[in-house]
Scaffold this motif. Structure first.
Motif, PDB file in Angstrom:
ATOM      1  N   GLU A   2      49.858  87.722 -46.334  1.00  0.00           N
ATOM      2  CA  GLU A   2      49.844  89.132 -46.053  1.00  0.00           C
ATOM      3  C   GLU A   2      50.604  89.605 -44.759  1.00  0.00           C
ATOM      4  O   GLU A   2      50.954  90.670 -44.636  1.00  0.00           O
ATOM      5  N   HIS A  41      46.735  84.061 -45.366  1.00  0.00           N
ATOM      6  CA  HIS A  41      46.805  84.873 -44.272  1.00  0.00           C
ATOM      7  C   HIS A  41      48.184  85.297 -43.826  1.00  0.00           C
ATOM      8  O   HIS A  41      48.479  86.092 -43.483  1.00  0.00           O
ATOM      9  N   THR A  76      43.870  79.821 -39.845  1.00  0.00           N
ATOM     10  CA  THR A  76      44.844  80.780 -40.431  1.00  0.00           C
ATOM     11  C   THR A  76      45.543  79.779 -41.696  1.00  0.00           C
ATOM     12  O   THR A  76      45.550  78.625 -41.679  1.00  0.00           O
ATOM     13  N   HIS A 103      33.800  77.758 -38.883  1.00  0.00           N
ATOM     14  CA  HIS A 103      34.520  78.651 -39.877  1.00  0.00           C
ATOM     15  C   HIS A 103      34.860  79.824 -39.096  1.00  0.00           C
ATOM     16  O   HIS A 103      34.465  80.621 -38.237  1.00  0.00           O
ATOM     17  N   LEU A 122      37.806  85.884 -40.043  1.00  0.00           N
ATOM     18  CA  LEU A 122      39.024  87.052 -40.307  1.00  0.00           C
ATOM     19  C   LEU A 122      39.660  86.616 -41.608  1.00  0.00           C
ATOM     20  O   LEU A 122      40.238  85.812 -42.055  1.00  0.00           O
ATOM     21  N   SER A 123      39.556  87.493 -42.625  1.00  0.00           N
ATOM     22  CA  SER A 123      40.218  87.433 -43.622  1.00  0.00           C
ATOM     23  C   SER A 123      41.646  87.662 -43.544  1.00  0.00           C
ATOM     24  O   SER A 123      42.171  88.358 -42.525  1.00  0.00           O
ATOM     25  N   PRO A 124      42.593  87.657 -44.466  1.00  0.00           N
ATOM     26  CA  PRO A 124      43.989  87.527 -44.565  1.00  0.00           C
ATOM     27  C   PRO A 124      44.279  89.047 -44.207  1.00  0.00           C
ATOM     28  O   PRO A 124      45.050  89.275 -43.388  1.00  0.00           O
ATOM     29  N   THR A 125      43.470  89.990 -44.797  1.00  0.00           N
ATOM     30  CA  THR A 125      43.839  91.552 -44.628  1.00  0.00           C
ATOM     31  C   THR A 125      43.457  91.739 -43.064  1.00  0.00           C
ATOM     32  O   THR A 125      44.276  92.582 -42.564  1.00  0.00           O
ATOM     33  N   GLU A 126      42.404  91.470 -42.794  1.00  0.00           N
ATOM     34  CA  GLU A 126      41.981  91.825 -41.202  1.00  0.00           C
ATOM     35  C   GLU A 126      43.068  91.049 -40.017  1.00  0.00           C
ATOM     36  O   GLU A 126      43.262  91.750 -39.451  1.00  0.00           O
ATOM     37  N   ALA A 139      42.000  82.830 -36.601  1.00  0.00           N
ATOM     38  CA  ALA A 139      41.665  83.863 -37.634  1.00  0.00           C
ATOM     39  C   ALA A 139      39.952  84.346 -37.124  1.00  0.00           C
ATOM     40  O   ALA A 139      38.850  83.959 -37.784  1.00  0.00           O
TER      41      ALA A 139
END
Length: 327
Positions: free
Chosen positions: A300, A297, A293, A263, A266-270, A252
């Motif tokens: 999506e 994640h 992930t 950390h 990346l977000s789930p959408t990205e 991610a």
């Protein structure tokens, strides 16, 4: 009879799961659960199968097609650090059995096929650098693979490969196990390309493809080390030149070190945006996630690409030889 994964890979995008280790840590297993072998996640296959199964259930619940077994470290080098290298087969078989049970339970509810990918991690010793000899490495990978097969894996996934000689040991060991048990399962290899643009020992993606494709593997791909942005050019090469199906399981994003540890940004959408673009442009048959992930994640990604038709790639093979470093 479970439908063949080879048939699925040939026609549609199959979605695998995401990270395992962080999910296990979130369950806060005790030192007793680890048998005082702190950090040896594979021991949980014997002591806390309920925790391991809960991770598989979390991913199946968001719609993934496949889960990977909790056996990334069930190999000679990693287990030897804990003094339990004699348990390679036992831990591998147990991990596959747990995943098989979770897959079958979810299929029983709605009839949709689920599959188990037998995870074969790289270990911590690099044979090219003389850390370990090739033969014992190959023999241990054979035990690893046999345990996964007998535990119910539908495919063998040699992942996070950093050294082409280590990867060859895993492929040959896996092939011997398949022959010994008398089954024919897909054999998938995923190499790890660092932010330097090469594998850990300096091998570029062309060298990996040239060295590994002739070994008769069913799929080649990329996982770990980086996020999707850094994988794009390497995946493009595989898309253009690999005559077998390809896969991609990025982190991610690149990890950001904080006071609370690493950390992944990346977000789930990205991440789903990136995987959707990969499916559209490069044609992977298998997608999923690696470090950082989560089920969010993968939910999506499932919504975007699961079941999509695989791109009709027209690869052009580049005849040649490979050194350790280049095609």
């Amino acid at each position: 009879m479970r439908r063949s994964l080879r048939d699925e890979f040939a026609t549609r995008v199959v979605v695998a799961d995401g990270a395992m280790g962080t999910m296990l840590q979130a369950a806060d297993p005790s030192m007793e659960d680890f048998r005082n072998l702190e950090g040896c996640n594979e021991v949980l296959n014997l002591t806390r199968p309920d925790i391991v199964a809960s991770v598989h259930d979390a991913y199946f619940s968001v719609g993934v097609d496949c889960v990977e077994t909790n056996t990334f470290g069930a190999n000679l080098a990693a287990l030897a650090e804990y003094g339990i290298e004699h348990q390679v087969y036992e831990l591998s078989e147990a991990g596959a059995r747990i995943a098989r049970g979770a897959a079958d339970a979810h299929t029983a509810v709605d009839g949709r096929p689920r599959w188990v990918l037998g995870s074969m991690g790289p270990g911590t010793k690099l044979p090219t650098l003389g850390h370990i000899a090739y033969e014992p490495l190959r023999e241990a990978f054979q035990q690893n693979a046999e345990g996964l097969i007998r535990g119910g894996a539908d495919a063998l996934l040699i992942e996070t490969s950093q050294d082409l000689l280590q990867t060859k040991a895993a492929v040959v060991g896996a092939r011997r196990a398949l022959d010994w048990v008398g089954v024919d399962l897909p054999l998938i290899v995923q190499v790890t390309v660092e932010t330097t643009g090469t594998m850990l020992l300096g091998s570029e993606i062309g060298a990996a493809l040239t060295a590994l494709e002739p070994l008769g593997i069913d799929m080649i791909g990329l996982n770990c080390a980086t996020g999707p942005a850094e994988m794009s050019e390497h995946l493009r090469h595989l898309s253009r030149h690999a005559r077998i199906p390809i896969s991609v399981m990025p982190n991610a994003g690149l990890p950001v070190l904080t006071s609370d540890g690493a950390h992944y940004p990346l977000s789930p959408t990205e991440l789903a945006d990136a995987q959707e673009q990969f499916v559209r442009e490069y044609g992977p048959s298998l997608v999923g996630g690696c470090c950082g992930t989560t089920p969010a994640h993968l939910r999506e990604i499932v919504e975007r690409v699961r079941g999509a038709a695989v791109l009709d790639r027209r690869p052009v093979s580049e005849p040649g030889a490979s050194s350790l470093y280049a095609h």
